[in-house]
Design a protein around this motif. Structure first.
Motif, PDB file in Angstrom:
ATOM      1  N   VAL A   1       0.869  -1.177   0.000  1.00 15.38           N
ATOM      2  CA  VAL A   1       0.000   0.000   0.000  1.00 15.38           C
ATOM      3  C   VAL A   1       0.901   1.221   0.000  1.00 15.38           C
ATOM      4  O   VAL A   1       1.687   1.421   0.940  1.00 15.38           O
ATOM      5  N   LEU A   2       0.831   2.029  -1.049  1.00 17.04           N
ATOM      6  CA  LEU A   2       1.685   3.207  -1.191  1.00 17.04           C
ATOM      7  C   LEU A   2       0.973   4.428  -0.633  1.00 17.04           C
ATOM      8  O   LEU A   2      -0.098   4.811  -1.120  1.00 17.04           O
ATOM      9  N   THR A   3       1.549   5.040   0.393  1.00 14.59           N
ATOM     10  CA  THR A   3       0.962   6.208   1.045  1.00 14.59           C
ATOM     11  C   THR A   3       1.878   7.412   0.879  1.00 14.59           C
ATOM     12  O   THR A   3       3.109   7.246   0.812  1.00 14.59           O
ATOM     13  N   PRO A   4       1.331   8.638   0.824  1.00 11.07           N
ATOM     14  CA  PRO A   4       2.191   9.825   0.767  1.00 11.07           C
ATOM     15  C   PRO A   4       2.927  10.083   2.075  1.00 11.07           C
ATOM     16  O   PRO A   4       3.887  10.852   2.096  1.00 11.07           O
ATOM     17  N   GLY A   5       2.469   9.496   3.191  1.00 11.27           N
ATOM     18  CA  GLY A   5       3.137   9.703   4.475  1.00 11.27           C
ATOM     19  C   GLY A   5       2.203  10.213   5.550  1.00 11.27           C
ATOM     20  O   GLY A   5       0.998  10.395   5.338  1.00 11.27           O
ATOM     21  N   VAL A   6       2.767  10.464   6.719  1.00  9.13           N
ATOM     22  CA  VAL A   6       1.962  10.774   7.902  1.00  9.13           C
ATOM     23  C   VAL A   6       1.251  12.114   7.798  1.00  9.13           C
ATOM     24  O   VAL A   6       0.303  12.365   8.544  1.00  9.13           O
ATOM     25  N   ARG A   7       1.662  12.991   6.910  1.00 12.54           N
ATOM     26  CA  ARG A   7       1.019  14.299   6.793  1.00 12.54           C
ATOM     27  C   ARG A   7      -0.207  14.270   5.889  1.00 12.54           C
ATOM     28  O   ARG A   7      -0.902  15.281   5.770  1.00 12.54           O
ATOM     29  N   HIS A   8      -0.472  13.137   5.270  1.00 14.17           N
ATOM     30  CA  HIS A   8      -1.639  13.052   4.402  1.00 14.17           C
ATOM     31  C   HIS A   8      -2.914  13.027   5.258  1.00 14.17           C
ATOM     32  O   HIS A   8      -2.927  12.434   6.346  1.00 14.17           O
ATOM     33  N   PRO A   9      -4.009  13.655   4.794  1.00 14.00           N
ATOM     34  CA  PRO A   9      -5.243  13.696   5.594  1.00 14.00           C
ATOM     35  C   PRO A   9      -5.771  12.324   5.975  1.00 14.00           C
ATOM     36  O   PRO A   9      -6.425  12.180   7.007  1.00 14.00           O
ATOM     37  N   HIS A  10      -5.512  11.306   5.151  1.00 13.92           N
ATOM     38  CA  HIS A  10      -6.094   9.987   5.413  1.00 13.92           C
ATOM     39  C   HIS A  10      -5.028   8.943   5.751  1.00 13.92           C
ATOM     40  O   HIS A  10      -5.231   7.753   5.520  1.00 13.92           O
TER      41      HIS A  10
ATOM     42  N   ARG B   1      -2.467   2.030  -4.681  1.00 13.90           N
ATOM     43  CA  ARG B   1      -1.933   3.389  -4.693  1.00 13.90           C
ATOM     44  C   ARG B   1      -2.828   4.351  -3.928  1.00 13.90           C
ATOM     45  O   ARG B   1      -4.009   4.500  -4.230  1.00 13.90           O
ATOM     46  N   ARG B   2      -2.244   5.013  -2.930  1.00 12.00           N
ATOM     47  CA  ARG B   2      -2.931   6.074  -2.208  1.00 12.00           C
ATOM     48  C   ARG B   2      -2.255   7.425  -2.441  1.00 12.00           C
ATOM     49  O   ARG B   2      -2.561   8.393  -1.766  1.00 12.00           O
ATOM     50  N   VAL B   3      -1.343   7.454  -3.403  1.00 13.61           N
ATOM     51  CA  VAL B   3      -0.703   8.695  -3.844  1.00 13.61           C
ATOM     52  C   VAL B   3      -1.423   9.157  -5.097  1.00 13.61           C
ATOM     53  O   VAL B   3      -1.646   8.373  -6.020  1.00 13.61           O
ATOM     54  N   ASP B   4      -1.798  10.428  -5.146  1.00 22.33           N
ATOM     55  CA  ASP B   4      -2.554  10.945  -6.280  1.00 22.33           C
ATOM     56  C   ASP B   4      -1.741  10.877  -7.571  1.00 22.33           C
ATOM     57  O   ASP B   4      -0.503  10.838  -7.557  1.00 22.33           O
ATOM     58  N   ASP B   5      -2.463  10.894  -8.707  1.00 17.47           N
ATOM     59  CA  ASP B   5      -1.826  10.853 -10.028  1.00 17.47           C
ATOM     60  C   ASP B   5      -0.668  11.831 -10.146  1.00 17.47           C
ATOM     61  O   ASP B   5       0.429  11.475 -10.596  1.00 17.47           O
ATOM     62  N   ILE B   6      -0.922  13.059  -9.765  1.00 14.16           N
ATOM     63  CA  ILE B   6       0.050  14.122 -10.018  1.00 14.16           C
ATOM     64  C   ILE B   6       1.325  13.933  -9.221  1.00 14.16           C
ATOM     65  O   ILE B   6       2.375  14.496  -9.539  1.00 14.16           O
ATOM     66  N   ASP B   7       1.260  13.120  -8.158  1.00 17.12           N
ATOM     67  CA  ASP B   7       2.440  12.887  -7.326  1.00 17.12           C
ATOM     68  C   ASP B   7       3.037  11.496  -7.530  1.00 17.12           C
ATOM     69  O   ASP B   7       3.976  11.118  -6.819  1.00 17.12           O
ATOM     70  N   ALA B   8       2.515  10.719  -8.473  1.00 20.82           N
ATOM     71  CA  ALA B   8       2.907   9.313  -8.580  1.00 20.82           C
ATOM     72  C   ALA B   8       4.348   9.121  -9.033  1.00 20.82           C
ATOM     73  O   ALA B   8       5.038   8.216  -8.540  1.00 20.82           O
TER      74      ALA B   8
END
Length: 535
Positions: free
Chosen positions: A232-241, A285-292
């Motif tokens: 599961v790919l996450t942007p990190g702890v600062r992401h809202p979810h 993927r939990r990282v948005d398209d623009i940040d992939a």
């Protein structure tokens, strides 16, 4: 317990002119609520408030919060759960399931077309400038044949009822739809707070959906992988979810990773672990398209993986959802989905959207600029969008700013008619009162064209006079789907048990191992300081 046939012995009053989920026009509870409200009344209002406080403590123990981005600042807020669920009866769920499954098939076909032959554009079914002028359209994804043949494996939609009781889609979510982890978390909390009520009411279980989610992710793996590794790919702890990302990964038994944990070498994606590089075959993927992928999509993609698009393009990794899938959630597509459904699927659209207009149409632009009142205004840019606004609530200066922005870039803006939405009961300020809600429902791809809809979801409820345009504000609600009477249950009723693919102790990402090391060192220092102070 016999059905209640008299008005509720509560201060609850449905608002005139609105469809109410709990009571009809005579104040009599609707059939789907009769057993539930009887069980809740037997508890008493003080007991409900006590259990709500207990729910808050359980959520706090889980670290549940969300980050609200306003005025350039990010503020964490506690996640508050209403002890009164959002209730959907079996008949309504059947209708919703059919509509959501068709809508998921349609949007998957739309993505295949927009990143392939572009028939919708060439035949004028969808305006070309709506898609090609959209900043979220990922051009490097054009021509890619995804592993498993699916651009869309997980689909989400925010559902509302209008004043006639009809279900409508407020917004589609196709990029990295959230809600599944929250649904599990809410169900775990409410079933613990109301064990007797939960058993007596025959609430549909969630575990079948998550089994299908595991199967759908496995189906995205390249054909030559016998035992595919999923992360599961996450942007990190600062992401809202982020809390949801971690909870979902735990329940599914997958590694929760960030972009820094992964690398692309030799055309494949690898996980940096203590034991060396480990191949990754599928990514939820939990990282948005623009940040992939900062190399091919956008240089701002700090949470992404450099080279990910190339590995995906070559069929070396499966993505749920594919890069570029966020295009299908563009609000400007809503007015054209009925025509696209007829063209691509050969059938009428079953579940429509709230009346939506794209300002790129000169006629719409003139109508919106002429009178902002009555419209809900949306900026569709995926980068730093303006906050959605209700035209009738704008000050003179705010209205002028919106008019200037729309006139300068009409392709970027969408206006939805402000609908009078249905109300549902909520526990607020010591009383059960009506509130307006939106329900995030999810579907996952099955074999062929089948889709499995989660018999639950995430609801948000706000006061009737408060605008609701997303899943950020308001009380959270669990969503209970009532099973048909006499239907045999196939589930044990337990939460989906985590089924790890690997021994997580042996296969530990290096970033996680380093964090654990420093936690241990700081704990040793704290203990030493405490012993010294005590001496």
């Amino acid at each position: 317990m016999p059905p209640i046939a008299t008005p509720l012995p509560l201060t609850y009053r449905a608002q005139p002119g609105r469809f109410d989920e709990l009571v009809d026009g005579d104040g009599v509870p609707r059939e789907r609520w009769q057993r539930l409200i009887g069980l809740y009344l037997s508890l008493g209002q003080s007991d409900l408030e006590r259990r709500r406080d207990q729910a808050d403590r359980l959520l706090t123990a889980e670290g549940a919060s969300h980050v609200v981005h306003e005025d350039g600042e990010s503020t964490p807020r506690a996640w508050r759960l209403d002890p009164i669920p959002y209730v959907i009866d079996a008949a309504d769920f059947v209708l919703l399931s059919r509509g959501l499954a068709q809508r998921a098939r349609l949007l998957n076909a739309v993505l295949a077309d927009l990143y392939g032959p572009r028939r919708l554009l060439s035949e004028g079914i969808v305006p070309a400038e709506l898609v090609l002028g959209y900043p979220g359209y990922v051009r490097v994804a054009w021509g890619v044949q995804p592993v498993g043949g699916r651009h869309l494996a997980v689909y989400g939609a925010d559902i509302v009822r209008d004043d006639q009781g009809r279900f409508l889609v407020l917004r589609d979510h196709t990029d990295a739809p959230s809600g599944a982890g929250y649904a599990l978390l809410h169900r775990a909390v409410l079933s613990r707070l109301f064990p007797d009520q939960y058993r007596q009411l025959r609430i549909a279980r969630l575990d079948g959906f998550f089994r299908q989610l595991r199967d759908a992710l496995g189906a995205l793996a390249p054909d030559d992988r016998r035992s595919p590794r999923t992360v599961v790919l996450t942007p990190g702890v600062r992401h809202p979810h982020y809390v949801e990302h971690s909870y979902l990964a735990t329940q599914l038994g997958y590694h929760l990773v960030e972009g820094a944990d992964l690398t692309v070498r030799g055309g494949r994606v690898w996980l940096r672990s203590l034991g060396g590089l480990e191949a990754v075959d599928v990514m939820l993927r939990r990282v948005d398209d623009i940040d992939a992928d900062p190399l091919e999509v956008s240089p701002r993609g700090e949470g992404g993986v450099p080279g990910l698009v190339q590995a995906w393009r070559e069929g070396q990794v499966g993505l749920a959802n594919g890069v570029g899938s966020g295009t299908a959630s563009h609000l400007g597509l809503a007015p054209y989905l009925a025509g696209a459904c007829e063209a691509l699927l050969g059938e009428p659209l079953l579940l429509g959207s709230i009346a939506t207009s794209w300002c790129g149409d000169p006629t719409v632009e003139r109508a919106v600029l002429g009178d902002l009142a009555g419209w809900v205004l949306h900026d569709t840019s995926p980068v730093n969008p303006r906050r959605s606004a209700f035209g009738r609530r704008l000050t003179a200066s705010e209205a002028e700013a919106w008019r200037t922005a729309i006139a300068a870039e009409p392709l970027r803006y969408v206006a939805q008619h402000e609908a009078r939405l249905a109300t549902t009961p909520q526990l607020r300020a010591g009383a059960i009162t009506p509130g307006v809600s939106a329900v995030r429902m999810l579907a996952v791809a099955g074999p062929g064209d089948d889709w499995t809809v989660l018999p639950g979801g995430l609801a948000r409820v706000v006061q009737p006079d408060t605008p609701i345009v997303n899943q950020v504000r308001g009380l959270a609600k669990d969503v209970w789907v009532l099973e048909e009477t006499g239907r045999r249950r196939e589930s044990t009723g337990r939460r989906p048990r985590a089924l790890p693919q690997v021994d997580l102790r042996a296969s530990l990402p290096t970033r996680t191992a380093e964090a654990l090391f420093w936690i241990g060192r700081n704990a040793e220092r704290a203990e030493g300081a405490a012993r010294y102070a005590r001496t």
